[in-house]
Design an enzyme around this catalytic site. Structure first.
Site, mmCIF file in Angstrom:
data_model
loop_
_atom_site.group_PDB
_atom_site.id
_atom_site.type_symbol
_atom_site.label_atom_id
_atom_site.label_comp_id
_atom_site.label_asym_id
_atom_site.label_seq_id
_atom_site.Cartn_x
_atom_site.Cartn_y
_atom_site.Cartn_z
ATOM 1 N N ASN A 1 6.466 4.357 24.107
ATOM 2 C CA ASN A 1 6.017 5.807 23.548
ATOM 3 C C ASN A 1 7.117 6.398 23.115
ATOM 4 O O ASN A 1 7.434 7.687 23.247
ATOM 5 C CB ASN A 1 5.511 6.463 24.770
ATOM 6 N N GLU B 1 1.680 10.291 30.788
ATOM 7 C CA GLU B 1 1.475 9.794 32.019
ATOM 8 C C GLU B 1 0.304 10.231 32.820
ATOM 9 O O GLU B 1 -0.249 9.809 33.631
ATOM 10 C CB GLU B 1 2.561 9.646 33.002
ATOM 11 N N ALA C 1 -5.776 -5.098 19.683
ATOM 12 C CA ALA C 1 -4.540 -5.363 20.234
ATOM 13 C C ALA C 1 -4.294 -7.092 20.197
ATOM 14 O O ALA C 1 -5.013 -7.654 19.868
ATOM 15 C CB ALA C 1 -4.406 -4.820 21.552
ATOM 16 N N GLY D 1 -4.215 10.032 22.607
ATOM 17 C CA GLY D 1 -4.461 9.710 24.070
ATOM 18 C C GLY D 1 -4.940 8.136 24.090
ATOM 19 O O GLY D 1 -4.981 7.576 25.192
ATOM 20 N N ASP E 1 -2.582 5.850 25.738
ATOM 21 C CA ASP E 1 -2.576 5.977 27.346
ATOM 22 C C ASP E 1 -3.706 5.589 28.079
ATOM 23 O O ASP E 1 -3.592 5.030 29.000
ATOM 24 C CB ASP E 1 -2.470 7.637 27.603
ATOM 25 N N ASN F 1 -2.330 11.337 31.430
ATOM 26 C CA ASN F 1 -3.481 10.913 30.734
ATOM 27 C C ASN F 1 -3.836 9.805 31.580
ATOM 28 O O ASN F 1 -4.910 9.343 31.811
ATOM 29 C CB ASN F 1 -3.354 10.587 29.348
ATOM 30 N N ALA G 1 -7.146 0.969 15.485
ATOM 31 C CA ALA G 1 -8.221 0.639 15.158
ATOM 32 C C ALA G 1 -8.438 -0.913 14.711
ATOM 33 O O ALA G 1 -9.411 -1.630 14.600
ATOM 34 C CB ALA G 1 -8.947 1.253 13.982
HETATM 35 P P1 ATP Z 1 -0.836 6.613 20.739
HETATM 36 O O1 ATP Z 1 0.446 6.430 21.925
HETATM 37 O O2 ATP Z 1 -0.696 7.325 19.541
HETATM 38 O O3 ATP Z 1 -2.075 6.825 21.319
HETATM 39 P P2 ATP Z 1 -0.555 3.706 20.737
HETATM 40 O O4 ATP Z 1 0.104 2.963 19.665
HETATM 41 O O5 ATP Z 1 -0.109 3.586 22.109
HETATM 42 O O6 ATP Z 1 -0.838 5.022 19.927
HETATM 43 P P3 ATP Z 1 -3.526 2.782 19.668
HETATM 44 O O7 ATP Z 1 -2.905 1.464 18.925
HETATM 45 O O8 ATP Z 1 -3.454 3.916 18.772
HETATM 46 O O9 ATP Z 1 -1.991 3.495 20.911
HETATM 47 O O10 ATP Z 1 -4.614 2.644 20.407
HETATM 48 C C1 ATP Z 1 -4.546 2.095 21.671
HETATM 49 C C2 ATP Z 1 -5.885 1.150 21.638
HETATM 50 O O11 ATP Z 1 -7.066 1.946 21.651
HETATM 51 C C3 ATP Z 1 -5.908 0.229 20.528
HETATM 52 O O12 ATP Z 1 -5.418 -1.062 20.863
HETATM 53 C C4 ATP Z 1 -7.650 0.000 20.280
HETATM 54 O O13 ATP Z 1 -8.126 -0.741 21.254
HETATM 55 C C5 ATP Z 1 -8.123 1.690 20.830
HETATM 56 N N1 ATP Z 1 -8.516 2.447 19.551
HETATM 57 C C6 ATP Z 1 -7.416 3.035 19.054
HETATM 58 N N2 ATP Z 1 -7.935 3.708 18.029
HETATM 59 C C7 ATP Z 1 -9.051 3.160 17.713
HETATM 60 C C8 ATP Z 1 -10.211 3.429 16.874
HETATM 61 N N3 ATP Z 1 -10.087 4.201 15.975
HETATM 62 N N4 ATP Z 1 -11.397 2.638 16.886
HETATM 63 C C9 ATP Z 1 -11.495 1.853 18.130
HETATM 64 N N5 ATP Z 1 -10.573 1.816 19.114
HETATM 65 C C10 ATP Z 1 -9.371 2.418 18.765
#
Ligand code: ATP
Length: 316
Positions: free
Chosen positions: A166, A36, A231, A255, A258, A38, A228
């Protein structure tokens, strides 16, 4: 009054030098972490008025939390000092690819002792959004009660709730977590979840089905994060895949989620179309991945505008 309010556990972070596994790391950079925190800092950099509440210890790490929030322009008026418990700490390594090692020293820390009473000083009713994550209810019984009370206050006042489950397996079991996180997700206007979490909480097989499941049960918009792979975002009218912004050399993926939440919430509060909410979120997430630590890479509003316009000019 702050536009967006949030609360949670802010911790000191000892980040090992890049590429060195934690067991062999000798040099660390000290910074801050906490989902939060972040998101609050990311939103402030994007130009929003943000307030952050929580408990820190009466120690240099707690002082750093307050000083950093102030320096970032986040309202820390509701941040409490707990004289009987230390600020939580974690240490981790950083790699673009290999599995990260994270060691927490947070059990019993000040942040876990948050109460609903602590949040009396947080102007939830006056805000345009409350952002909550599923970490706080995992920290302890009073923190769980505080989270539920905050969401109730927001709902009673008609303030939109943004929620990121989370799930932290180190803090509680999936079984116990589901009982708390599913109702929280169902109370939220904005659900921002990792793909695995979205499928787990909805019982659906894929991101699109999970998003529809949350929308049918009251969410106004859903983002399912796929690292990567980008979404999946959906609202009552549209659903679309958002490509991740290519990052040639990921430095530190922690991060990103977040940061993504902050980008999505920022554009959503500015009443941007769904596609733009996703694009902003992906840009803020990708910016985070390109720097060490959770906070360093977060873009300002001007930096974000440049990213989205794909300006490749170099400042010199
Ligand atoms: P965490 O809580 O571990 O940060 P999370 O599942 O909430 O994970 P991620 O899906 O890992 O979040 O990342 C969020 C967004 O950040 C992704 O939807 C993407 O748009 C961007 N992102 C994450 N990793 C990458 C990457 N290697 N390259 C480009 N964009 C990335």
């Amino acid at each position: 009054a702050p536009e967006i309010v949030t609360f949670g556990e802010a911790m000191g972070l000892f980040l090992a030098d890049a590429g060195t596994p934690l067991a062999h790391a000798r040099r660390f950079t000290r910074t801050l972490a906490g989902a939060e925190l972040n998101t609050a800092v990311a939103l402030a950099r994007l130009g929003h008025a943000v307030a952050f509440a929580g408990r820190v210890g009466d120690d240099p790490f707690g002082d750093d939390v307050r000083a950093t929030l102030r320096a970032e322009g986040v309202d820390a008026g509701a941040l409490r000092v707990d004289p009987s418990a230390p600020t939580g700490l974690l240490t981790r390594d950083q790699h673009g690819e290999r599995r990260l090692r994270v060691v927490y020293h947070r059990a019993g820390a000040a942040g876990s002792r948050l109460t609903a009473g602590d949040l009396a000083a947080l102007p939830i009713e006056q805000a345009r959004a409350l952002h909550v994550t599923g970490i706080t209810p995992a920290l302890g019984p009073t923190a769980r009660a505080a989270t539920l009370a905050a969401v109730e206050r927001a709902r009673a006042a008609g303030v939109p709730v943004s929620f990121d489950p989370n799930f932290r397996a180190r803090l509680w079991s999936a079984e116990e977590a589901a009982k708390v996180l599913r109702p929280l997700a169902l109370a939220a206007d904005l659900v921002l979840a990792g793909e695995e979490e979205a499928c787990w909480l909805s019982g659906c097989d894929d991101a699109a089905a999970a998003a529809t499941w949350f929308l049918r049960r009251g969410a106004r918009a859903v983002a399912v994060k796929r690292g990567a792979r980008g979404a999946w975002v959906a609202d009552g009218e549209r659903a679309l895949a958002i490509a991740a912004r290519p990052v040639a050399l990921p430095v530190d993926p922690v991060g990103a989620g977040d940061a993504f939440d902050a980008g999505f919430l920022s554009a959503w509060l500015r009443e941007q179309p769904l596609e733009r909410c996703g694009a902003v979120a992906a840009a803020v997430g990708a910016a985070c991945v390109q720097s060490a630590g959770d906070l360093a890479g977060l873009p300002t509003g001007a930096e974000l505008a440049a990213l989205l316009d794909d300006e490749t000019e170099v400042d010199r």
